[in-house]
Motif scaffolding. Structure first.
Motif, PDB file in Angstrom:
ATOM      1  N   ALA A  80      37.003  49.400  57.223  1.00 48.78           N
ATOM      2  CA  ALA A  80      36.027  49.476  56.208  1.00 48.78           C
ATOM      3  C   ALA A  80      36.587  49.937  54.753  1.00 48.78           C
ATOM      4  N   ARG A  81      37.653  50.591  54.810  1.00 48.36           N
ATOM      5  CA  ARG A  81      38.453  50.806  53.498  1.00 48.36           C
ATOM      6  C   ARG A  81      38.984  49.914  53.165  1.00 48.36           C
ATOM      7  N   ARG A  82      39.750  49.150  53.867  1.00 46.98           N
ATOM      8  CA  ARG A  82      40.552  48.016  53.603  1.00 46.98           C
ATOM      9  C   ARG A  82      39.867  46.867  53.128  1.00 46.98           C
ATOM     10  N   LEU A  83      38.686  46.486  53.950  1.00 47.01           N
ATOM     11  CA  LEU A  83      37.761  45.372  53.231  1.00 47.01           C
ATOM     12  C   LEU A  83      37.221  45.939  52.028  1.00 47.01           C
ATOM     13  N   SER A  84      36.869  47.208  51.816  1.00 42.70           N
ATOM     14  CA  SER A  84      36.607  47.497  50.379  1.00 42.70           C
ATOM     15  C   SER A  84      37.570  47.344  49.190  1.00 42.70           C
ATOM     16  N   MET A  85      38.806  47.481  49.589  1.00 39.50           N
ATOM     17  CA  MET A  85      39.797  47.237  48.934  1.00 39.50           C
ATOM     18  C   MET A  85      39.923  45.817  48.365  1.00 39.50           C
ATOM     19  N   VAL A  86      39.905  44.931  49.502  1.00 41.19           N
ATOM     20  CA  VAL A  86      39.786  43.542  49.337  1.00 41.19           C
ATOM     21  C   VAL A  86      38.863  42.991  48.164  1.00 41.19           C
ATOM     22  N   GLU A  87      37.694  43.773  48.474  1.00 39.12           N
ATOM     23  CA  GLU A  87      36.472  43.247  47.306  1.00 39.12           C
ATOM     24  C   GLU A  87      36.850  43.922  46.060  1.00 39.12           C
ATOM     25  N   ASP A  88      37.491  45.090  45.994  1.00 38.60           N
ATOM     26  CA  ASP A  88      37.917  45.501  44.542  1.00 38.60           C
ATOM     27  C   ASP A  88      38.845  44.800  43.955  1.00 38.60           C
ATOM     28  N   VAL A  89      39.959  44.250  44.482  1.00 36.41           N
ATOM     29  CA  VAL A  89      40.963  43.272  44.308  1.00 36.41           C
ATOM     30  C   VAL A  89      40.337  42.058  43.730  1.00 36.41           C
ATOM     31  N   ARG A  90      39.385  41.272  44.526  1.00 38.09           N
ATOM     32  CA  ARG A  90      38.942  40.109  44.174  1.00 38.09           C
ATOM     33  C   ARG A  90      37.986  40.328  42.831  1.00 38.09           C
ATOM     34  N   ARG A  91      37.330  41.457  42.952  1.00 36.45           N
ATOM     35  CA  ARG A  91      36.532  41.590  41.609  1.00 36.45           C
ATOM     36  C   ARG A  91      37.342  41.784  40.277  1.00 36.45           C
ATOM     37  N   ALA A  92      38.474  42.367  40.524  1.00 43.71           N
ATOM     38  CA  ALA A  92      39.375  42.654  39.389  1.00 43.71           C
ATOM     39  C   ALA A  92      40.047  41.395  38.889  1.00 43.71           C
ATOM     40  N   ILE A  93      40.219  40.363  39.844  1.00 38.67           N
ATOM     41  CA  ILE A  93      40.706  39.043  39.508  1.00 38.67           C
ATOM     42  C   ILE A  93      39.770  38.415  38.909  1.00 38.67           C
ATOM     43  N   SER A  94      38.454  38.418  39.292  1.00 40.99           N
ATOM     44  CA  SER A  94      37.504  37.592  38.632  1.00 40.99           C
ATOM     45  C   SER A  94      36.994  38.004  37.184  1.00 40.99           C
ATOM     46  N   ILE A  95      36.968  39.350  37.108  1.00 34.64           N
ATOM     47  CA  ILE A  95      36.735  39.969  35.684  1.00 34.64           C
ATOM     48  C   ILE A  95      38.129  39.779  34.756  1.00 34.64           C
ATOM     49  N   SER A  96      39.333  39.681  34.948  1.00 37.42           N
ATOM     50  CA  SER A  96      40.372  39.583  34.230  1.00 37.42           C
ATOM     51  C   SER A  96      40.377  38.212  33.584  1.00 37.42           C
ATOM     52  N   ALA A  97      40.909  38.206  32.407  1.00 40.25           N
ATOM     53  CA  ALA A  97      41.122  36.978  31.679  1.00 40.25           C
ATOM     54  C   ALA A  97      42.252  36.235  32.230  1.00 40.25           C
ATOM     55  N   ALA A  98      43.169  37.295  32.784  1.00 38.78           N
ATOM     56  CA  ALA A  98      44.227  36.590  33.445  1.00 38.78           C
ATOM     57  C   ALA A  98      44.374  36.020  34.818  1.00 38.78           C
ATOM     58  N   GLY A  99      43.355  36.379  35.442  1.00 38.42           N
ATOM     59  CA  GLY A  99      43.016  36.267  36.997  1.00 38.42           C
ATOM     60  C   GLY A  99      42.625  34.915  37.250  1.00 38.42           C
ATOM     61  N   ASP A 100      42.840  34.395  38.464  1.00 32.08           N
ATOM     62  CA  ASP A 100      42.526  33.065  39.103  1.00 32.08           C
ATOM     63  C   ASP A 100      41.909  33.259  40.425  1.00 32.08           C
ATOM     64  N   PRO A 101      40.762  32.991  40.615  1.00 37.29           N
ATOM     65  CA  PRO A 101      40.218  32.965  42.043  1.00 37.29           C
ATOM     66  C   PRO A 101      40.800  32.445  43.169  1.00 37.29           C
ATOM     67  N   THR A 102      41.599  31.525  42.720  1.00 34.52           N
ATOM     68  CA  THR A 102      42.355  30.613  43.850  1.00 34.52           C
ATOM     69  C   THR A 102      43.619  31.596  44.655  1.00 34.52           C
ATOM     70  N   TRP A 103      44.077  32.487  43.748  1.00 35.08           N
ATOM     71  CA  TRP A 103      45.004  33.399  44.373  1.00 35.08           C
ATOM     72  C   TRP A 103      44.727  33.915  45.785  1.00 35.08           C
ATOM     73  N   THR A 104      45.733  33.958  46.709  1.00 34.75           N
ATOM     74  CA  THR A 104      45.609  34.505  47.984  1.00 34.75           C
ATOM     75  C   THR A 104      45.616  35.924  47.552  1.00 34.75           C
ATOM     76  N   VAL A 105      44.800  36.732  48.479  1.00 36.05           N
ATOM     77  CA  VAL A 105      44.640  37.994  48.427  1.00 36.05           C
ATOM     78  C   VAL A 105      44.777  38.580  49.963  1.00 36.05           C
ATOM     79  N   ASP A 106      45.451  39.619  50.006  1.00 34.90           N
ATOM     80  CA  ASP A 106      45.761  40.233  51.123  1.00 34.90           C
ATOM     81  C   ASP A 106      45.988  41.767  51.138  1.00 34.90           C
ATOM     82  N   VAL A 107      45.196  42.499  51.681  1.00 35.76           N
ATOM     83  CA  VAL A 107      45.272  43.938  51.860  1.00 35.76           C
ATOM     84  C   VAL A 107      45.575  44.401  53.375  1.00 35.76           C
ATOM     85  N   GLN A 108      46.690  45.350  53.144  1.00 32.24           N
ATOM     86  CA  GLN A 108      47.409  45.871  54.686  1.00 32.24           C
ATOM     87  C   GLN A 108      47.184  47.269  54.406  1.00 32.24           C
ATOM     88  N   LEU A 109      47.251  47.715  55.931  1.00 32.09           N
ATOM     89  CA  LEU A 109      47.075  49.533  56.019  1.00 32.09           C
ATOM     90  C   LEU A 109      48.606  49.714  55.988  1.00 32.09           C
TER      91      LEU A 109
END
Length: 306
Positions: A80-109
């Motif tokens: 659950a914590r890992r999935l929460s970080m995935v959402e945090d990273v995707r959110r950071a990408i979406s609100i950043s002027a330098a971000g790109d929603p097509t980037w691959t995102v991977d979160v590991q323990l």
């Protein structure tokens, strides 16, 4: 890495080739650092090619002590914590002027430093982009800072940036001891500098204070070896059109002299090669790369030895 060459030596003609792999950006989703990280990631993809991949690392929850036993944490909690970080990273990408929603995102323990270094090598990354955070004295003493710990384990160049790292660095300073790692750091830094920018190759000579004739002769010979060595390095660089390449020689302690020069030059990036050191050497003496990473007021590119 040591900016100070005890004995000037000729450069190897067989430098490691550039790797056309992905640019790996380490991000935990914290918005305060995401903009600079993504800007640095975009800069690296323009310089080196390859896709940009975002990797987060979530530390497993430690077990809870219960008497003489340790109660394991349910796997569902860490997932659950890992999935929460995935959402945090995707959110950071979406609100950043330098971000790109097509980037691959991977979160590991796992352990951040070990996992980041392992994944960068497994993916044949060209560079691993990380943030420079704030560090307390105990972190500095025992080397538990994530970026430094990753640098010590990494076989892939690490680009560490702070919140003010520019989109287009105009001036990079390279600590050059003419080792293969330091020459490779110069080659990579040359490609990160913006067109019409500057790349300054800085060699730190030993502070000469011995009055004997033998030492004076050795120092004079040392000085005569430097121009051809600088010429060899310049010939192996591939800077963007318009980038000015300068060479500078200073005397003193490698780390402090390099940092002092970089601060006076108000550069955007310091590049160094790194060497492997034992825990005791890091504890008592520390490496030039460690001191630069802890003290620099700009971005740092650290390239490990082969």
């Amino acid at each position: 890495m040591s900016v100070l060459a005890r004995d000037p030596v000729m450069l190897s003609e067989h430098l490691p080739p550039d790797v056309d792999g992905p640019v790996l950006v380490a991000c935990d989703g914290a918005p305060v650092s995401s903009e600079a990280l993504f800007n640095a990631g975009r800069l690296a993809t323009r310089a080196f090619g390859g896709p940009l991949q975002v990797l987060g690392v979530c530390k497993p929850t430690p077990g809870v002590a219960a008497g003489m036993d340790v109660l394991p944490v349910p796997a569902e909690l860490d997932e659950a914590r890992r999935l929460s970080m995935v959402e945090d990273v995707r959110r950071a990408i979406s609100i950043s002027a330098a971000g790109d929603p097509t980037w691959t995102v991977d979160v590991q323990l796992g352990s951040p430093s070990r996992l980041l270094a392992t994944e960068a090598r497994r993916r044949h990354a060209t560079v691993l982009v990380m943030g420079i955070g704030r560090h307390n004295p105990l972190d500095r003493l025992f080397g538990t800072e994530t970026t430094l710990a990753t640098l010590r384990e990494s076989r892939v160049p690490v680009l560490a940036v702070g919140p003010s790292f520019p989109t287009n660095p105009m001036h990079a300073v390279v600590g050059l001891d003419f080792s293969v790692a330091s020459v490779q750091s110069a080659r990579l830094a040359a490609r990160l500098v913006a067109p019409n920018g500057r790349l300054t190759l800085v060699h730190v000579r030993p502070r000469f204070e011995h009055p004997s004739a033998d030492w004076q002769a050795w120092d004079a010979d040392y000085g005569r070896t430097l121009p051809p060595l600088f010429d060899q390095v310049r010939a192996q660089l591939d800077p963007p059109d318009g980038v000015i390449v300068e060479t500078v020689t200073v005397r003193g302690d490698p780390a402090s002299s390099l940092l002092s020069f970089a601060q006076q030059a108000q550069c955007d990036l310091i590049a160094v090669g790194t060497q492997r050191h034992s825990f005791l050497e890091r504890l008592v003496v520390g490496s030039v790369a460690t001191r630069v990473l802890r003290t620099a007021r700009c971005g740092v590119l650290a390239v490990p030895s082969a």
